[in-house]
Design a protein around this motif. Structure first.
Motif, PDB file in Angstrom:
ATOM      1  N   ALA A   1     -81.306  12.562  -7.699  1.00 63.24           N
ATOM      2  CA  ALA A   1     -82.409  12.134  -8.569  1.00 63.24           C
ATOM      3  C   ALA A   1     -82.261  10.653  -8.904  1.00 63.24           C
ATOM      4  N   HIS A   2     -83.382   9.970  -9.060  1.00 68.71           N
ATOM      5  CA  HIS A   2     -83.402   8.539  -9.384  1.00 68.71           C
ATOM      6  C   HIS A   2     -82.678   7.716  -8.318  1.00 68.71           C
ATOM      7  N   ASN A   3     -82.922   8.069  -7.063  1.00 69.94           N
ATOM      8  CA  ASN A   3     -82.318   7.359  -5.939  1.00 69.94           C
ATOM      9  C   ASN A   3     -83.117   6.079  -5.690  1.00 69.94           C
ATOM     10  N   VAL A   4     -82.944   5.106  -6.561  1.00 71.82           N
ATOM     11  CA  VAL A   4     -83.807   3.920  -6.602  1.00 71.82           C
ATOM     12  C   VAL A   4     -83.725   3.123  -5.311  1.00 71.82           C
ATOM     13  N   ARG A   5     -82.533   2.872  -4.824  1.00 76.33           N
ATOM     14  CA  ARG A   5     -82.375   1.987  -3.669  1.00 76.33           C
ATOM     15  C   ARG A   5     -83.035   2.557  -2.424  1.00 76.33           C
ATOM     16  N   ASP A   6     -82.793   3.833  -2.141  1.00 74.87           N
ATOM     17  CA  ASP A   6     -83.374   4.438  -0.940  1.00 74.87           C
ATOM     18  C   ASP A   6     -84.898   4.485  -1.012  1.00 74.87           C
ATOM     19  N   VAL A   7     -85.421   4.830  -2.182  1.00 73.16           N
ATOM     20  CA  VAL A   7     -86.870   4.889  -2.342  1.00 73.16           C
ATOM     21  C   VAL A   7     -87.492   3.519  -2.153  1.00 73.16           C
ATOM     22  N   ARG A   8     -86.900   2.497  -2.754  1.00 74.86           N
ATOM     23  CA  ARG A   8     -87.437   1.141  -2.626  1.00 74.86           C
ATOM     24  C   ARG A   8     -87.404   0.674  -1.169  1.00 74.86           C
ATOM     25  N   ARG A   9     -86.337   0.968  -0.475  1.00 71.39           N
ATOM     26  CA  ARG A   9     -86.244   0.564   0.939  1.00 71.39           C
ATOM     27  C   ARG A   9     -87.330   1.231   1.772  1.00 71.39           C
ATOM     28  N   THR A  10     -87.596   2.515   1.494  1.00 71.72           N
ATOM     29  CA  THR A  10     -88.637   3.221   2.241  1.00 71.72           C
ATOM     30  C   THR A  10     -90.008   2.631   1.969  1.00 71.72           C
ATOM     31  N   VAL A  11     -90.310   2.332   0.708  1.00 74.58           N
ATOM     32  CA  VAL A  11     -91.605   1.737   0.376  1.00 74.58           C
ATOM     33  C   VAL A  11     -91.755   0.385   1.057  1.00 74.58           C
ATOM     34  N   ARG A  12     -90.734  -0.445   0.970  1.00 74.92           N
ATOM     35  CA  ARG A  12     -90.830  -1.796   1.532  1.00 74.92           C
ATOM     36  C   ARG A  12     -91.044  -1.767   3.037  1.00 74.92           C
ATOM     37  N   GLN A  13     -90.294  -0.926   3.736  1.00 75.98           N
ATOM     38  CA  GLN A  13     -90.429  -0.897   5.188  1.00 75.98           C
ATOM     39  C   GLN A  13     -91.712  -0.190   5.631  1.00 75.98           C
ATOM     40  N   SER A  14     -92.230   0.692   4.808  1.00 76.47           N
ATOM     41  CA  SER A  14     -93.530   1.294   5.117  1.00 76.47           C
ATOM     42  C   SER A  14     -94.635   0.248   5.005  1.00 76.47           C
ATOM     43  N   LEU A  15     -94.523  -0.647   4.031  1.00 80.00           N
ATOM     44  CA  LEU A  15     -95.493  -1.728   3.908  1.00 80.00           C
ATOM     45  C   LEU A  15     -95.381  -2.704   5.084  1.00 80.00           C
ATOM     46  N   TRP A  16     -94.177  -2.934   5.538  1.00 77.82           N
ATOM     47  CA  TRP A  16     -94.002  -3.749   6.747  1.00 77.82           C
ATOM     48  C   TRP A  16     -94.712  -3.085   7.927  1.00 77.82           C
ATOM     49  N   ALA A  17     -94.539  -1.779   8.054  1.00 82.24           N
ATOM     50  CA  ALA A  17     -95.194  -1.048   9.146  1.00 82.24           C
ATOM     51  C   ALA A  17     -96.708  -1.156   9.032  1.00 82.24           C
ATOM     52  N   ALA A  18     -97.225  -1.148   7.816  1.00 81.90           N
ATOM     53  CA  ALA A  18     -98.678  -1.270   7.613  1.00 81.90           C
ATOM     54  C   ALA A  18     -99.194  -2.593   8.165  1.00 81.90           C
ATOM     55  N   VAL A  19     -98.498  -3.673   7.880  1.00 80.18           N
ATOM     56  CA  VAL A  19     -98.915  -4.993   8.377  1.00 80.18           C
ATOM     57  C   VAL A  19     -98.813  -5.058   9.896  1.00 80.18           C
ATOM     58  N   ALA A  20     -97.720  -4.518  10.435  1.00 84.56           N
ATOM     59  CA  ALA A  20     -97.526  -4.550  11.889  1.00 84.56           C
ATOM     60  C   ALA A  20     -98.604  -3.754  12.618  1.00 84.56           C
ATOM     61  N   LEU A  21     -99.054  -2.670  12.008  1.00 87.30           N
ATOM     62  CA  LEU A  21    -100.010  -1.784  12.672  1.00 87.30           C
ATOM     63  C   LEU A  21    -101.447  -2.263  12.559  1.00 87.30           C
ATOM     64  N   VAL A  22    -101.797  -2.869  11.438  1.00 89.22           N
ATOM     65  CA  VAL A  22    -103.204  -3.164  11.189  1.00 89.22           C
ATOM     66  C   VAL A  22    -103.730  -4.283  12.085  1.00 89.22           C
ATOM     67  N   ILE A  23    -102.868  -5.183  12.525  1.00 88.02           N
ATOM     68  CA  ILE A  23    -103.338  -6.318  13.333  1.00 88.02           C
ATOM     69  C   ILE A  23    -103.931  -5.849  14.664  1.00 88.02           C
ATOM     70  N   PRO A  24    -103.239  -5.015  15.472  1.00 89.66           N
ATOM     71  CA  PRO A  24    -103.880  -4.534  16.705  1.00 89.66           C
ATOM     72  C   PRO A  24    -105.105  -3.661  16.438  1.00 89.66           C
ATOM     73  N   ILE A  25    -105.123  -2.960  15.311  1.00 89.51           N
ATOM     74  CA  ILE A  25    -106.310  -2.162  14.978  1.00 89.51           C
ATOM     75  C   ILE A  25    -107.505  -3.070  14.730  1.00 89.51           C
ATOM     76  N   TRP A  26    -107.289  -4.160  14.017  1.00 86.42           N
ATOM     77  CA  TRP A  26    -108.369  -5.116  13.788  1.00 86.42           C
ATOM     78  C   TRP A  26    -108.909  -5.667  15.104  1.00 86.42           C
ATOM     79  N   LEU A  27    -107.995  -6.006  16.004  1.00 85.77           N
ATOM     80  CA  LEU A  27    -108.429  -6.547  17.302  1.00 85.77           C
ATOM     81  C   LEU A  27    -109.253  -5.526  18.072  1.00 85.77           C
ATOM     82  N   LEU A  28    -108.858  -4.275  17.994  1.00 83.10           N
ATOM     83  CA  LEU A  28    -109.597  -3.216  18.682  1.00 83.10           C
ATOM     84  C   LEU A  28    -110.988  -3.035  18.083  1.00 83.10           C
ATOM     85  N   LEU A  29    -111.069  -2.928  16.764  1.00 85.04           N
ATOM     86  CA  LEU A  29    -112.344  -2.641  16.115  1.00 85.04           C
ATOM     87  C   LEU A  29    -113.319  -3.814  16.180  1.00 85.04           C
TER      88      LEU A  29
END
Length: 457
Positions: free
Chosen positions: A86-114
């Motif tokens: 419980a209250h595993n702050v570090r692991d949760v924060r790392r997951t959120v941060r890298q998921s946001l990185w994945a969002a940026v990496a993914l949206v650029i080719p999607i924009w080019l496609l659309l």
């Protein structure tokens, strides 16, 4: 006595699932209401505008759902971490941060496609004028995809902490602002220019941005969330966690993408059959999609509940969480199927004026499609919650293969057979959708029942 204790456990688990699920259901409804509102408003502009908007929304949704699938990986990852400690702050924060990185990496080719949406629609043999008009909707709408991905990651965060109400609050405000903005921008109200389809796309992008910013403010200011310091050291790389997001999220994205694209393929098939069928399908699919938000939300809650038990290495808890969610889902799907069977014309009337003679044929078709939709409600709910159960134990690769077999081999093949070779037209397309969902549901629930024999837990 043991039986009474078992029933008590099941009841408590069902209540816990519902308590977590209902804000997620409302949040999903809020998200779905943004494009649904667009469809309603475009329907007021006429069947031809509605048909073009349907093409645009469905192409956009295919890309958007794929991206959301990658973001969904954050939910079981955080749930397992919190189940372990419980209250595993570090692991949760790392997951959120890298998921946001994945969002940026993914949206650029999607924009080019659309950006080339008109050409893509023409490749699928859509009417040139409809394809051109659809691109007027997609180009402004596509830039709202990045804030939507950010919102999805933050929604997974508050859900893993079992406080999803904040995600609903942000989503509900966005629905309200979207309705006002789109009404003004489509029809030129409140002193704004009448932009038609372009205005609908622009209003949706603004609404998605409002939704993401609102939830970001909550997680940085609220006392239950701010200690996670989610946006701290945002630029610090964590390649192992980044790869884990993709390893778990990509199969989810492909699974969701295949489910959504089979419905999008149905839109293209309808476009080949005729404009009335396409407009009727746009209405019927919106109604079915709104109903689907409930099992989708229960499935998301199930991923968290199963994931928490999985992190604790609690096999009994894993089973209880999954089966309680399945039972709740089936109860709702019986209710939604009954509504579609008993009041289809009322539901269609929410989107089209049933008193306008020009709409009569489209309304009759939409009512017929809803009859088939009612028949596949149970299997649609089963495959949705089944996928959520399996994600909770980090099982995503094999369900992806099940989706490919069920949706595309069985579902699309059946749709082609019934719609064109047997001459059933639009009804045949919907029969194919039902067959694909049924196949996926059977496969996923069978895997869940054999989870221990397969060594998944």
């Amino acid at each position: 006595m043991s039986g009474m204790q078992d029933r008590s456990w099941w009841g408590r688990e069902a209540r816990a699932t519902v308590a977590l699920a209902y804000p997620l259901v409302l949040t999903n409804l809020a998200q779905a209401l943004i494009p649904a509102t667009d469809v309603v408003l475009l329907g007021w502009a006429g069947p031809k505008v509605l048909a073009a908007g349907s093409l645009g929304v469905n192409l956009y949704n295919a890309c958007m759902i794929f991206g959301v699938g990658v973001m969904i990986a954050a939910s079981p990852m955080m749930a397992r971490a919190l189940g372990q400690r419980a209250h595993n702050v570090r692991d949760v924060r790392r997951t959120v941060r890298q998921s946001l990185w994945a969002a940026v990496a993914l949206v650029i080719p999607i924009w080019l496609l659309l950006w080339h949406s008109e050409g893509i629609l023409l490749l699928f043999r859509q009417e040139p004028e409809l394809a051109k008009q659809a691109s007027h909707l997609i180009r402004p709408m596509m830039f709202g995809m990045l804030p939507l991905f950010v919102y999805q990651v933050l929604k997974s965060f508050v859900s893993a902490l079992e406080r999803p109400g904040w995600a609903f609050a942000a989503g509900a405000f966005a629905v309200f602002s979207n309705a006002i903005l789109n009404y003004a921008l489509i029809f030129g109200k409140f002193g704004l220019p009448a932009l038609g389809l372009y205005g609908a796309g622009l209003g949706s992008t603004i609404s998605n941005s409002v939704m993401a910013v609102g939830l970001a403010i909550v997680v940085t200011r609220h006392r239950h969330f701010r200690r996670y310091y989610l946006f701290g050291n945002f630029w610090r790389p964590d390649w192992a966690r980044f790869a884990q997001v993709w390893r778990l999220g990509l199969p989810i994205a492909v699974t969701l993408g295949m489910e959504v694209t089979i419905f999008n393929a149905a839109v293209f098939l309808m476009g080949m059959i005729g404009e009335p069928e396409l407009a009727a399908h746009a209405v019927a699919i919106q109604i079915a999609s709104l109903c689907f938000m409930v099992p989708l939300g229960i499935g998301q809650a199930t991923t968290v509940r199963v994931g928490l038990a999985y992190g604790r290495h609690d096999r009994v808890g894993v089973g209880r969480a999954g089966w309680a969610a399945f039972g709740v889902t089936m109860v709702f799907m019986v209710c939604s199927a009954s509504l579609m069977l008993l009041a289809p014309r009322f539901l269609v009337g929410l989107f089209l004026d049933v008193h306008t003679p020009a709409n009569a044929h489209v309304i009759d078709l939409a009512v017929a499609f809803l009859t088939v939709a009612a028949l596949f409600q149970l299997v649609d709910g089963a495959q949705a919650v089944g996928a959520g159960m399996l994600r909770g134990i980090h099982d995503t690769a094999v369900p992806m293969l099940f989706a490919a077999l069920g949706y595309w081999v069985i579902g699309f093949g059946t749709a082609i057979l019934f719609a064109f070779h047997l001459g059933w037209g639009g009804i045949g397309v919907w029969v194919g959708l039902a067959a694909g969902l049924a196949a996926a549901a059977v496969l996923m629930m069978t895997r869940w029942m054999r989870r221990e024999k397969l060594g998944l837990i």
